[in-house]
Design an enzyme around this catalytic site. Sequence first.
Site, PDB file in Angstrom:
ATOM      1  N   GLU A  17      35.239  22.271  61.389  1.00 45.67           N
ATOM      2  CA  GLU A  17      36.444  22.122  61.918  1.00 45.67           C
ATOM      3  C   GLU A  17      36.201  22.033  63.590  1.00 45.67           C
ATOM      4  O   GLU A  17      35.186  22.562  64.101  1.00 45.67           O
ATOM      5  CB  GLU A  17      37.039  23.684  61.823  1.00 45.67           C
ATOM      6  N   ALA A  51      49.013  23.777  70.449  1.00 45.11           N
ATOM      7  CA  ALA A  51      50.135  24.458  70.566  1.00 45.11           C
ATOM      8  C   ALA A  51      51.247  23.618  71.193  1.00 45.11           C
ATOM      9  O   ALA A  51      52.378  23.754  71.053  1.00 45.11           O
ATOM     10  CB  ALA A  51      50.025  25.775  71.101  1.00 45.11           C
ATOM     11  N   ARG A 107      52.307  26.741  60.235  1.00 43.88           N
ATOM     12  CA  ARG A 107      53.567  27.188  61.072  1.00 43.88           C
ATOM     13  C   ARG A 107      53.221  26.930  62.603  1.00 43.88           C
ATOM     14  O   ARG A 107      53.900  26.532  63.405  1.00 43.88           O
ATOM     15  CB  ARG A 107      54.227  28.471  60.928  1.00 43.88           C
ATOM     16  N   ASP A 109      51.568  28.922  66.351  1.00 46.56           N
ATOM     17  CA  ASP A 109      52.014  30.270  67.190  1.00 46.56           C
ATOM     18  C   ASP A 109      52.868  29.731  68.191  1.00 46.56           C
ATOM     19  O   ASP A 109      52.608  28.552  68.881  1.00 46.56           O
ATOM     20  CB  ASP A 109      50.847  31.147  67.441  1.00 46.56           C
ATOM     21  N   GLN A 179      41.556  32.472  57.818  1.00 42.78           N
ATOM     22  CA  GLN A 179      41.375  32.854  58.704  1.00 42.78           C
ATOM     23  C   GLN A 179      39.927  33.443  58.855  1.00 42.78           C
ATOM     24  O   GLN A 179      39.484  33.955  57.837  1.00 42.78           O
ATOM     25  CB  GLN A 179      42.211  33.825  59.358  1.00 42.78           C
TER      26      GLN A 179
HETATM   27  P1  FAD Z   1      53.407  30.889  57.472  1.00 40.67           P
HETATM   28  O1  FAD Z   1      52.677  30.606  56.204  1.00 40.67           O
HETATM   29  O2  FAD Z   1      54.621  30.195  57.623  1.00 40.67           O
HETATM   30  O3  FAD Z   1      53.496  32.592  57.610  1.00 40.67           O
HETATM   31  C1  FAD Z   1      53.700  33.094  58.878  1.00 40.67           C
HETATM   32  C2  FAD Z   1      54.484  34.516  58.615  1.00 40.67           C
HETATM   33  O4  FAD Z   1      55.617  34.318  57.985  1.00 40.67           O
HETATM   34  C3  FAD Z   1      53.563  35.347  57.742  1.00 40.67           C
HETATM   35  O5  FAD Z   1      53.663  36.703  58.180  1.00 40.67           O
HETATM   36  C4  FAD Z   1      54.076  35.154  56.459  1.00 40.67           C
HETATM   37  O6  FAD Z   1      53.859  36.342  55.635  1.00 40.67           O
HETATM   38  C5  FAD Z   1      55.637  35.155  56.695  1.00 40.67           C
HETATM   39  N1  FAD Z   1      56.570  34.445  55.912  1.00 40.67           N
HETATM   40  C6  FAD Z   1      56.226  33.412  55.143  1.00 40.67           C
HETATM   41  N2  FAD Z   1      57.239  32.924  54.334  1.00 40.67           N
HETATM   42  C7  FAD Z   1      58.181  33.808  54.702  1.00 40.67           C
HETATM   43  C8  FAD Z   1      59.530  34.067  54.039  1.00 40.67           C
HETATM   44  N3  FAD Z   1      60.154  33.178  53.269  1.00 40.67           N
HETATM   45  N4  FAD Z   1      60.319  35.031  54.360  1.00 40.67           N
HETATM   46  C9  FAD Z   1      59.762  36.084  55.134  1.00 40.67           C
HETATM   47  N5  FAD Z   1      58.520  35.885  55.596  1.00 40.67           N
HETATM   48  C10 FAD Z   1      57.771  34.781  55.195  1.00 40.67           C
HETATM   49  N6  FAD Z   1      47.557  27.126  64.576  1.00 40.67           N
HETATM   50  C11 FAD Z   1      47.580  26.156  65.505  1.00 40.67           C
HETATM   51  O7  FAD Z   1      48.409  26.091  66.641  1.00 40.67           O
HETATM   52  N7  FAD Z   1      46.948  24.734  65.329  1.00 40.67           N
HETATM   53  C12 FAD Z   1      45.994  24.814  64.318  1.00 40.67           C
HETATM   54  O8  FAD Z   1      45.454  23.689  64.111  1.00 40.67           O
HETATM   55  C13 FAD Z   1      45.790  25.853  63.621  1.00 40.67           C
HETATM   56  N8  FAD Z   1      44.659  25.671  62.615  1.00 40.67           N
HETATM   57  C14 FAD Z   1      44.672  26.773  61.770  1.00 40.67           C
HETATM   58  C15 FAD Z   1      43.602  26.788  60.776  1.00 40.67           C
HETATM   59  C16 FAD Z   1      43.571  28.003  59.766  1.00 40.67           C
HETATM   60  C17 FAD Z   1      42.599  27.736  58.566  1.00 40.67           C
HETATM   61  C18 FAD Z   1      44.308  29.078  59.986  1.00 40.67           C
HETATM   62  C19 FAD Z   1      44.141  30.341  59.231  1.00 40.67           C
HETATM   63  C20 FAD Z   1      45.015  29.331  61.041  1.00 40.67           C
HETATM   64  C21 FAD Z   1      45.151  28.092  61.924  1.00 40.67           C
HETATM   65  N9  FAD Z   1      46.284  28.184  62.961  1.00 40.67           N
HETATM   66  C22 FAD Z   1      46.533  26.986  63.840  1.00 40.67           C
HETATM   67  C23 FAD Z   1      46.982  29.282  63.248  1.00 40.67           C
HETATM   68  C24 FAD Z   1      48.311  29.481  62.666  1.00 40.67           C
HETATM   69  O9  FAD Z   1      49.180  28.470  62.899  1.00 40.67           O
HETATM   70  C25 FAD Z   1      49.045  30.729  62.789  1.00 40.67           C
HETATM   71  O10 FAD Z   1      48.179  31.731  62.333  1.00 40.67           O
HETATM   72  C26 FAD Z   1      50.511  30.856  62.366  1.00 40.67           C
HETATM   73  O11 FAD Z   1      50.865  32.296  63.081  1.00 40.67           O
HETATM   74  C27 FAD Z   1      50.552  31.175  60.828  1.00 40.67           C
HETATM   75  O12 FAD Z   1      50.664  29.952  60.400  1.00 40.67           O
HETATM   76  P2  FAD Z   1      50.996  30.039  58.686  1.00 40.67           P
HETATM   77  O13 FAD Z   1      50.809  28.124  58.467  1.00 40.67           O
HETATM   78  O14 FAD Z   1      49.947  30.765  57.902  1.00 40.67           O
HETATM   79  O15 FAD Z   1      52.475  30.388  58.733  1.00 40.67           O
END
Ligand code: FAD
Length: 302
Positions: A17, A51, A107, A109, A179
């Site tokens: 990555e 971001a 999603r 942050d 993560q």
């Molecule tokens: P989601 O899957 O949408 O989850 C977010 C929260 O919402 C969780 O607590 C989940 O349990 C909750 N949730 C989901 N669905 C529902 C529902 N229907 N009802 C209620 N709650 C719900 N960030 C960047 O800015 N750029 C990057 O390139 C980037 N790369 C990453 C790569 C990896 C491998 C990882 C692990 C993280 C990366 N991140 C990146 C960080 C990531 O964007 C953040 O951790 C973000 O807060 C969570 O994203 P997610 O896609 O898991 O969100």
Amino acid sequence: PTIRELLAAGGKSFSFEFFPPKTETGMRNLWRTIRQLEALRPTFVSVTYGAGGGTRDKTVEIVERIATETTLTPVAHCTAVNHSVAELRHLIGRFAAVGVRNILALRGDPPGDPTGEWVKHPQGVEYAADLVRLIRSAGDFCVGVAAFPHRHPRSPDVESDTRHFVAKCRAGADYAITQMFFRAEDYFRLRDRVAAHGCHVPIIPGIMPVTQLSTIERSEQLSGAPFPPELAARFEAVADDPEAVRRLGIEHAAELCQELLDQGAPGIHFITFNKSTATREVYGLLDTGAHRPAPAPATATA
Ligand code: FAD
């Protein structure tokens, strides 16, 4: 090729990555790293999405260059932060136009303070699952998602975190990347929880070797999860010897990767911070079993 096809082809997946650098020097360093790591013939490489601000366009530029100038398969990270659905569709179209069929749907942050309140763009999407559906509906993409061994910092409990993760997979994810974490059992617990819900999407462990003590603090900031105290104590015991810290970090990462691979993890995703040395050292210590180097894509010019 898609990551789905590469994972289905058997053998372990190895991936790296990168992040889009802000400066020209940073960009030159990144390309040196990409060329050095290309020699290991990884299954894929991924480029994060900022971001906000100027690095977002750089993600598109870098994945395009990787797709057209190297033998590597790029995965573009894509986040929902500050984007309307129309902008997200446009971005997905740009990835397609530069030959990228693999997208990691996140999603994201809130910019500035990652722990701050999440505010959806008024015309945007709420959860990564919605982005997965959007990408799926936009064309023939292979979609990955994020997984959190310690639960997402915003999740109230592990059970709801698991349920939402499984729902995100069922929305159309082909695989997940975790993560960073530092104990194999944290990964196996996640895998077992997900499997108990009848979901068998491959979950690739995300690994970041500790190379200096400040990495420990950084990992806690990035992951929102505590660094294991017993491991922190081992690093503190050699704190006054930076070379010993580094050696311990490399050896620990290699042991962790080996245990994960030996117990069935589909591969390893290395968080490189755009440097190749630590990743190459860890990789060099691994018994990679049937690692099948990724086939060169037909479009490769290099
Ligand atoms: P989601 O899957 O949408 O989850 C977010 C929260 O919402 C969780 O607590 C989940 O349990 C909750 N949730 C989901 N669905 C529902 C529902 N229907 N009802 C209620 N709650 C719900 N960030 C960047 O800015 N750029 C990057 O390139 C980037 N790369 C990453 C790569 C990896 C491998 C990882 C692990 C993280 C990366 N991140 C990146 C960080 C990531 O964007 C953040 O951790 C973000 O807060 C969570 O994203 P997610 O896609 O898991 O969100």
